[in-house]
Design a protein around this motif. Structure first.
Motif, short mmCIF file in Angstrom:
data_model
loop_
_atom_site.label_atom_id
_atom_site.label_comp_id
_atom_site.label_asym_id
_atom_site.label_seq_id
_atom_site.Cartn_x
_atom_site.Cartn_y
_atom_site.Cartn_z
N VAL A 1 0.84 -1.20 0.00
CA VAL A 1 0.00 0.00 0.00
C VAL A 1 0.87 1.24 0.00
N GLU A 2 1.92 1.25 0.83
CA GLU A 2 2.81 2.41 0.90
C GLU A 2 3.49 2.66 -0.45
N GLU A 3 3.90 1.59 -1.08
CA GLU A 3 4.56 1.69 -2.39
C GLU A 3 3.60 2.28 -3.43
N LYS A 4 2.37 1.79 -3.45
CA LYS A 4 1.40 2.27 -4.44
C LYS A 4 0.91 3.68 -4.10
N ALA A 5 0.87 4.02 -2.82
CA ALA A 5 0.50 5.39 -2.43
C ALA A 5 1.53 6.38 -2.95
N GLN A 6 2.81 5.99 -2.85
CA GLN A 6 3.87 6.87 -3.36
C GLN A 6 3.75 7.03 -4.88
N LYS A 7 3.32 5.96 -5.56
CA LYS A 7 3.14 6.03 -7.01
C LYS A 7 2.06 7.07 -7.36
N VAL A 8 1.02 7.14 -6.54
CA VAL A 8 -0.04 8.15 -6.77
C VAL A 8 0.55 9.55 -6.62
N LEU A 9 1.35 9.75 -5.57
CA LEU A 9 1.97 11.06 -5.36
C LEU A 9 2.95 11.39 -6.49
N ASP A 10 3.66 10.37 -6.95
CA ASP A 10 4.61 10.60 -8.06
C ASP A 10 3.87 10.98 -9.34
N ALA A 11 2.75 10.32 -9.59
CA ALA A 11 1.96 10.61 -10.80
C ALA A 11 1.43 12.04 -10.76
N ARG A 12 1.03 12.48 -9.61
CA ARG A 12 0.56 13.86 -9.46
C ARG A 12 1.70 14.83 -9.77
N ALA A 13 2.89 14.49 -9.25
CA ALA A 13 4.04 15.40 -9.39
C ALA A 13 4.46 15.59 -10.84
N GLU A 14 4.07 14.70 -11.72
CA GLU A 14 4.41 14.83 -13.13
C GLU A 14 3.62 15.94 -13.82
N PHE A 15 2.65 16.50 -13.10
CA PHE A 15 1.81 17.56 -13.68
C PHE A 15 1.84 18.77 -12.75
N PRO A 16 3.00 19.43 -12.63
CA PRO A 16 3.15 20.52 -11.66
C PRO A 16 2.26 21.73 -11.96
N ASP A 17 1.83 21.86 -13.19
CA ASP A 17 0.99 23.01 -13.55
C ASP A 17 -0.50 22.73 -13.37
N SER A 18 -0.83 21.54 -12.94
CA SER A 18 -2.24 21.16 -12.78
C SER A 18 -2.59 21.07 -11.30
N SER A 19 -3.73 21.61 -10.94
CA SER A 19 -4.21 21.51 -9.56
C SER A 19 -4.84 20.14 -9.34
N LEU A 20 -5.13 19.81 -8.08
CA LEU A 20 -5.81 18.55 -7.79
C LEU A 20 -7.19 18.52 -8.42
N ALA A 21 -7.84 19.69 -8.48
CA ALA A 21 -9.15 19.76 -9.13
C ALA A 21 -9.04 19.38 -10.60
N ASP A 22 -7.96 19.82 -11.25
CA ASP A 22 -7.71 19.46 -12.65
C ASP A 22 -7.40 17.96 -12.78
N LEU A 23 -6.53 17.49 -11.91
CA LEU A 23 -6.07 16.11 -12.02
C LEU A 23 -7.18 15.10 -11.75
N TYR A 24 -8.14 15.47 -10.87
CA TYR A 24 -9.19 14.52 -10.48
C TYR A 24 -10.53 14.81 -11.16
N HIS A 25 -10.48 15.65 -12.19
CA HIS A 25 -11.70 15.85 -12.97
C HIS A 25 -12.01 14.54 -13.70
N PRO A 26 -13.26 14.04 -13.62
CA PRO A 26 -13.55 12.71 -14.18
C PRO A 26 -13.32 12.60 -15.68
N LEU A 27 -13.33 13.72 -16.39
CA LEU A 27 -13.15 13.67 -17.84
C LEU A 27 -11.70 13.82 -18.28
N THR A 28 -10.85 14.34 -17.38
CA THR A 28 -9.47 14.64 -17.81
C THR A 28 -8.41 14.05 -16.88
#
Length: 910
Positions: free
Chosen positions: A828-855
């Motif tokens: 779980v810890e390993e996969k949780a870090q993967k989620v954080l790493d995936a977010r970090a690949e989009f520094p110009d996008s907010s969480l609202a952008d990243l978790y929009h169901p269409l994008t």
């Protein structure tokens, strides 16, 4: 009165034989059409004229061969002439006709052939005169029979409601208001409907308006008053010298025309509105749809959204089918081959009684009655097949409107409901007449649905209908949230829930659930309501459903989980609703689950439906200050109580630092749900543990603090007043001492996951979010998982349609996995870090952008799916196939965790 179809067919055969040899256009044309109308039992002189003068499209004077204003235009030719050209000639007359005179049908003939054009349906039918008897039903509009296909936004319904709205406004402008206006409009509704559906002879009211009243409308009010009186008087008691045109109208009774009304004042415009309304095809009006539209004419604001103020039949069927209609249909199929049992079943239908305790304009009652009458017709059809003979069809129609009861707060809506039940009754009687070839109408009106004008939360329902007689309770009571109730509604709730703790947190609709549950206790009555889904979520579940399911011992028999109860009015969002059916009966339980809340449901058989509308044991989740599992407490954010004086926007902060750089050390980043999700952080003066001398050096800061002090001193709350002694500090301070996870208190229901994130302890946590200090990657993984999100969707309350997270209700009651292996925890810890790493690949996008169901980026989606699998393995080795399986498992786990705690509390009490 309309002839039966059998008699019409006999007349049609006779007509065909008599006119078989006629070929000339002029000589016998008039006689041909007089005889044609006589086939349908209508005197041509009453409805139509020959050689009607009218200006043609070319500007030349023309003459319509036969014209029935607003209904039919006939063009007649000699034998062998083109009927299509005759149709073109007929349409040339249209520019010279007024709007209300335009026909719905064009009929052309050459003595040998007849061709009918339906301009509304855009259909045409051609046949030889000798085949008229086979095609008589095409001319049902002449005899008063109508095919009815109701659409949810049928233009006829909309147009009719708009015209009634215009008439309402004119009458009101002239001072005709309130109760009298409401009754007047309801009477007009009945009259216009009667004029097109064989209650009256076809178009007699329309003719009365057109021929017996002055064009300026000056005498219309007085004549309408006389007309109302005539409809309320049996023919044998009417004045001997009464005008023949008035005397031909039947005695209606039913108390509809009993009350004396002041004489209304009309003018030319109002007369024309009424004439235009009488020109509509009221046979196509749906009482179920039109009732709500008609009610909306009383409110100009609602009238702008005509077409969105009815309960769609589709949604009504979601309630009545599982409550009773499916069972009745199944019983019919079972007994239809046995005459004795079929007759017993027919008798059973005639004894069923229905109550809608918030009936509005009667939609649920109308559709229910219509469906039962259709079932009755199927019964009669089967009996006729088996050789049953009936001379008088009225003797075998056992269902009637007096089986239906309603309670309605709005007087106008109550009157509409009563009349609409008569209208649907007559429509069904016409269907019976078509089916069995005998005309049948219930006149004078002797029975009525009992619609009581009252506040159903303040009257005894048993005074409306005895619980010994009632079969079902149905409806969709008002959708008013707990925080939106007015003073009267709060008083209503206090009367209903006199002994229930925390009823103030319940939505208004909960009062109907509770009253219905009390009413049906110790009976076989079954009930079902539509309501907002909040009654099966959050704090309301424990308050309301513990009373119903535990204290009163009722059972949820079926439920539709959350779906969109659409309202197509502009600017009005769809309401997220549930339907819950309950009773004391043990029966097969059905859950209707929506993968897409705008789509169709999947039907599931459940062993038990709990108050969260989940297939599982009854669970009542209360707020608790201590987590049921061994995990740290989640804290709420800091509350400034400052009227904005301790807070700064980014621009304000930057401008302030330019002129007062010394204040920079006193300012910290500040935010909660919105700020984290959208990366739009605010700032605040954070003066905890700051030297007073440092604060006093800034006149700007002192000015802000003074304003904060004044605000707190003038507040109505004593707790806020007390905070005026330290106006430089936030009112409530709960800032974590270490870095923390920020969990939004409110998040969109559209997101597949509730976005949470790690935040520095230097960022001041706002009250719009929760903080979990010292959170591990394992805890982040669990809280960011689909498993936790399913728990949120089920247990959390709602703010409109968005999820409202709560530490005491959602987090503290969440069943964490138990006895997790170190291997699974590391996964779980390993996969949780993967989620954080995936977010970090989009520094110009907010969480609202990243978790929009269409994008949502594919990398992030994949990371979450892998995290979900890892979290699932912490709970059990088998995969969860859907959200329902997840929540059922979590509820079972919750029961395991809390049962020892409940037993401990019981022991302490003893």
């Amino acid at each position: 009165m309309a002839l039966s179809w059998n008699e019409i067919k006999d007349r049609a055969l006779k007509f065909s034989n008599e006119w078989a040899e006629e070929t000339k256009e002029r000589a016998e044309k008039d006689s041909f059409w007089n005889d044609f109308f006589n086939v349908f039992g209508i005197s041509r002189r009453r409805v139509a004229t020959f050689e009607e003068p009218v200006k043609k499209l070319s500007g030349n004077q023309g003459f319509i061969d036969l014209f029935w204003k607003g209904t039919l235009l006939v063009e007649h030719k000699s034998k062998g002439r083109s009927l299509d050209k005759a149709f073109e000639q007929a349409t040339d007359y249209f520019p010279g006709l007024k709007e209300h005179e335009l026909p719905k049908y064009i009929l052309v003939s050459d003595f040998d052939k007849i061709k009918l054009f339906d301009l509304d349906e855009k259909t045409e039918h051609e046949f030889h005169v000798s085949e008229l008897y086979k095609n008589v039903k095409l001319f049902g509009f002449i005899a008063g029979y109508q095919k009815r296909t109701f659409k949810e936004e049928d233009p006829v319904n909309i147009k009719a409601a708009e015209l009634m709205g215009k008439l309402h406004d004119q009458l009101e402008e002239f001072g005709y208001k309130g109760h009298h206006l409401e009754v007047y409009l309801v009477r007009l509704l009945f009259i216009l409907f009667a004029d097109d559906t064989s209650i009256f002879e076809k178009d007699t009211f329309k003719e009365f308006l057109d021929q017996k009243t002055n064009e300026d409308g000056s005498d219309l009010g007085a004549l309408m008053a006389q007309f109302f009186q005539v409809l309320n008087t049996p023919k044998e008691k009417r004045l001997k010298n009464l005008d023949d045109h008035l005397n031909q109208f039947p005695y209606v009774n039913g108390k509809l025309f009993e009350e004396f009304l002041p004489i209304a004042s009309f003018n030319t415009k109002m007369r024309n509105i009424l004439l235009e309304a009488s020109g509509l095809d009221w046979g196509k009006i749906s009482p179920a749809i039109f009732g709500s539209l008609f009610q909306s004419v009383m409110n100009p604001e609602e009238r702008r959204n005509l077409g969105a103020h009815y309960t769609s039949e589709k949604n009504i069927f979601k309630l009545i089918k599982p409550l009773f209609l499916d069972e009745l249909r199944a019983e019919f199929e079972k007994v239809k081959s046995n005459i004795k049992k079929l007759k017993e079943f027919h008798h059973k239908l005639s004894t069923l009684k229905f109550l809608d305790p918030a009936c509005g304009s009667g939609n649920f009652l109308i559709i229910t009655y219509r469906e039962l009458r259709l079932l009755e017709i199927d019964i009669l059809r089967e009996l006729f097949k088996k050789g049953e003979q009936v001379l008088d069809v009225s003797s075998i129609l056992w269902l009637d409107v007096d089986q239906f009861y309603g309670i309605e707060y709005d007087e106008f809506a109550a009157k509409i409901a009563e009349v609409a039940m008569w209208l649907i009754d007559h429509q069904m009687n016409m269907k019976v007449s078509e089916e069995f070839g005998q005309y049948f109408a219930r006149l004078p009106l002797k029975k009525a649905a009992k619609i009581v004008h009252a506040n159903s939360l303040r009257i005894e329902w048993e005074d409306v209908v005895s619980k010994k007689e009632l079969s079902y309770i149905i409806g969709n009571p008002p959708f008013i949230g707990a925080a939106m109730k007015n003073k009267t509604q709060i008083e209503d709730m206090s009367i209903v829930f006199d002994k229930t703790i925390n009823y103030g947190k319940l939505d208004y609709v909960a009062a109907w659930y509770y009253l219905a549950a009390k009413y049906i206790s110790n009976t076989n009555i079954e009930a079902a309501f539509v309501s907002t889904n909040s009654v099966s979520q959050g704090e309301q579940v424990s308050i309301l459903w513990h009373e119903i399911l535990v204290n009163l011992g009722l059972i949820i028999n079926f439920a539709h989980r959350t779906f969109n109860w659409k309202n197509d009015a502009k600017g009005k969002a769809a309401v997220h609703c549930v339907i819950i059916g309950f009773s004391l009966k043990e029966k097969q339980k059905k859950l209707f689950d929506y993968y897409d809340i705008n789509g169709e449901p999947d039907e599931l058989i459940a062993r038990n439906i709990n108050p969260y509308l989940v297939n599982g044991n009854n669970v009542f989740i209360d707020k608790t200050r201590i987590p049921i599992c061994n995990t740290q407490k989640m804290i709420r954010g800091n509350i400034p109580y400052d009227d904005g004086n301790l807070l700064l926007s980014l621009n304000e902060k930057d401008e302030l630092i330019k002129t007062n750089p010394e204040l920079n050390i006193l300012i910290k980043r500040y935010g909660g749900s919105f700020e984290m999700l959208n990366e739009k952080w605010r700032y605040c003066f954070w003066l905890k543990d700051v030297s007073p001398s440092l604060i006093q050096k800034s006149s700007f800061l002192i000015g802000r603090i003074n304003k904060c002090k004044s605000f707190r001193e003038s507040a109505k709350s004593k707790s806020v007043n007390s905070k005026a002694f330290t106006p430089y500090l936030f009112g409530d301070i709960r800032q974590p001492e270490n870095d923390y996870l920020l969990i939004p208190r409110v998040s969109s229901h559209k997101r597949n996951y509730l976005p949470i994130g790690y935040i520095s302890k230097e960022t001041i946590l706002a009250d719009s979010a929760y903080g979990l200090p010292n959170a591990t990657k394992y805890q982040f993984g669990i809280l960011q998982s689909l498993m936790h999100n399913v728990w949120i969707r089920t247990v959390a309350g709602k703010l409109k349609s968005d999820f409202r997270y709560s530490n005491n209700l959602v987090y503290n009651n969440y069943p964490w996995p138990k006895e997790v292996s170190e291997k699974n925890k590391q996964k779980v810890e390993e996969k949780a870090q993967k989620v954080l790493d995936a977010r970090a690949e989009f520094p110009d996008s907010s969480l609202a952008d990243l978790y929009h169901p269409l994008t949502m980026p594919p990398k992030l989606v994949k990371a979450h799916l892998e995290l979900d699998k890892a979290v699932d393995l912490c709970y059990r080795p088998q995969a969860f196939t859907n959200e329902t399986a997840r929540i059922e498992y979590l509820f079972d786990l919750y029961n395991q965790y809390t049962e020892p705690l409940l037993n401990k509390k019981k022991t302490i009490k003893k």
